[in-house]
Design an enzyme around this catalytic site. Structure first.
Site: not given
Ligand code: NAI
Length: 328
Positions: A161, A189
């Site tokens: 952000d 966030h």
């Molecule tokens: P993605 O779905 O591509 O990858 C997430 C991965 O986490 C998947 O491979 C899944 O198998 C794994 N996963 C799920 N539960 C798990 C657990 N208990 N232990 C270990 N691995 C686990 O998602 P992406 O795009 O990589 O995003 C990840 C997170 O980051 C989402 O929650 C998204 O909303 C968040 N995010 C946060 C931002 C921020 O500014 N704080 C910005 C962008 C995304």
């Protein structure tokens, strides 16, 4: 040469993981002289573990001189063993028809287990960054589940952000984005975050005076920054990943190596600053030192508009926190 440090990353086979791991391994996060051991966690599901194997093969194929080891894990109790840094990226996304309460509950389960595992096996100085959404509340849950670790070591990512805000301001007032100082983002966030450029300056000149347009601030700038994540999903068909990974690198690098007195934004547990109840994980301006400590910038004037924005994002966070209290 330096002794390797251990860096745990969860959700390592996901989109952000793919944009993040190679940069950590190349030294962009902890310095070009700091070897790292990556301890990567994915869910036990066969597809996820296979995808993780593929990512590890690619990491090997980069022959990074600083990469002193790579481990694949399916259990946080082994993934977090002795870890010095933990980037909690993996989270449960909102599925079709999923209620907000279900989402909070699914993530509460993940971050309770991971907080407990950190409490049991991580380095006593572990620095934790929660990226997985809802990031502030997930960080709060992990912190509450790790009573033997210092609460201040649990942080949430507001840096994306912050960087989005910096970029919008640079475009509006026509300055080099790297020159902005004293920008911050308060709160959650989420679209309720309050990006605050009242104190920001570029080469000694006030950004607020340069722009001098409160209507733009309230009706263009804040909604643009707040809804940027949704705009990227609409354009790309996928949520922001490279920019999120970049923000995670910025957050951890500044925390570990220091910000040279400059402000950065981190989601950190409040000690009561600015009337934010103690323990709430809230975006604040902080300065960080080379020995890995951060300090919330205090004594800033909060005007009526800012107070209203802060109250709104705080109320949202308190609502999320109330929604998970019974699960802790
Ligand atoms: P993605 O779905 O591509 O990858 C997430 C991965 O986490 C998947 O491979 C899944 O198998 C794994 N996963 C799920 N539960 C798990 C657990 N208990 N232990 C270990 N691995 C686990 O998602 P992406 O795009 O990589 O995003 C990840 C997170 O980051 C989402 O929650 C998204 O909303 C968040 N995010 C946060 C931002 C921020 O500014 N704080 C910005 C962008 C995304």
């Amino acid at each position: 040469s330096k002794k390797p440090v251990r860096v745990a990353v969860t959700g390592a086979a996901g989109q952000i993981g793919y944009a993040l791991l190679f940069r950590i391994a190349s030294g962009e996060m902890l310095g070009k002289d700091q070897p790292v051991i990556l301890q990567l966690l994915e869910i036990p599901d066969e597809k996820a573990q296979n995808a993780l194997k593929g990512v590890i093969m690619e990491l090997e194929d980069c022959a990074f001189p600083l990469l002193a080891g790579i481990e694949a894990h399916a259990d946080p109790l082994t993934a977090f063993k002795d870890t010095d840094y933990a980037l909690l990226v993996g989270a449960r996304p909102r599925g079709p028809g999923m209620e907000r309460a279900d989402l909070l509950a699914a993530n509460a389960q993940i971050f309770t287990a991971q907080g407990k595992a950190l409490n049991a096996v991580a380095s006593r100085n572990v620095k934790v960054l929660v990226v997985g959404n809802p990031a502030n509340t997930n960080a709060y849950i992990a912190m509450k589940s790790a009573p033997d670790l210092p609460a201040k070591n649990f942080t949430a990512m507001l840096r994306l952000d912050h960087n989005r805000a910096a970029s919008q301001l640079a475009a509006k007032a026509n300055f080099a984005v790297g020159d902005i100082k004293q920008l911050t983002v308060w709160g959650n966030h989420s679209p309720t975050m309050y990006a605050d450029y009242r104190f920001a300056s570029v080469n000694g000149k006030s950004v607020k005076d340069m722009i001098n347009d409160q209507e733009w601030n309230a009706n263009v700038f804040l909604p643009t920054v707040g809804k940027r994540g949704a705009a990227i999903i609409a354009a790309r068909g996928l949520s922001s990943a490279a920019s999120a990974a970049n923000a995670a690198i910025d957050h951890m690098r500044d925390w570990a190596l220091g910000s040279n007195g400059e402000w950065v934004t981190m989601g950190v547990p409040s000690n009561g600053e600015y009337g934010i109840p103690a323990g709430i994980v809230f975006g604040f301006p902080v300065t960080t030192t080379a020995d890995g400590e951060y300090k919330i910038v205090e004594g800033l004037e909060i005007d009526a508009f800012s107070q209203e924005c802060i109250n709104k994002t705080l109320a949202e966070l308190q609502g999320e926190q109330d929604g998970v209290k019974h699960l802790l």
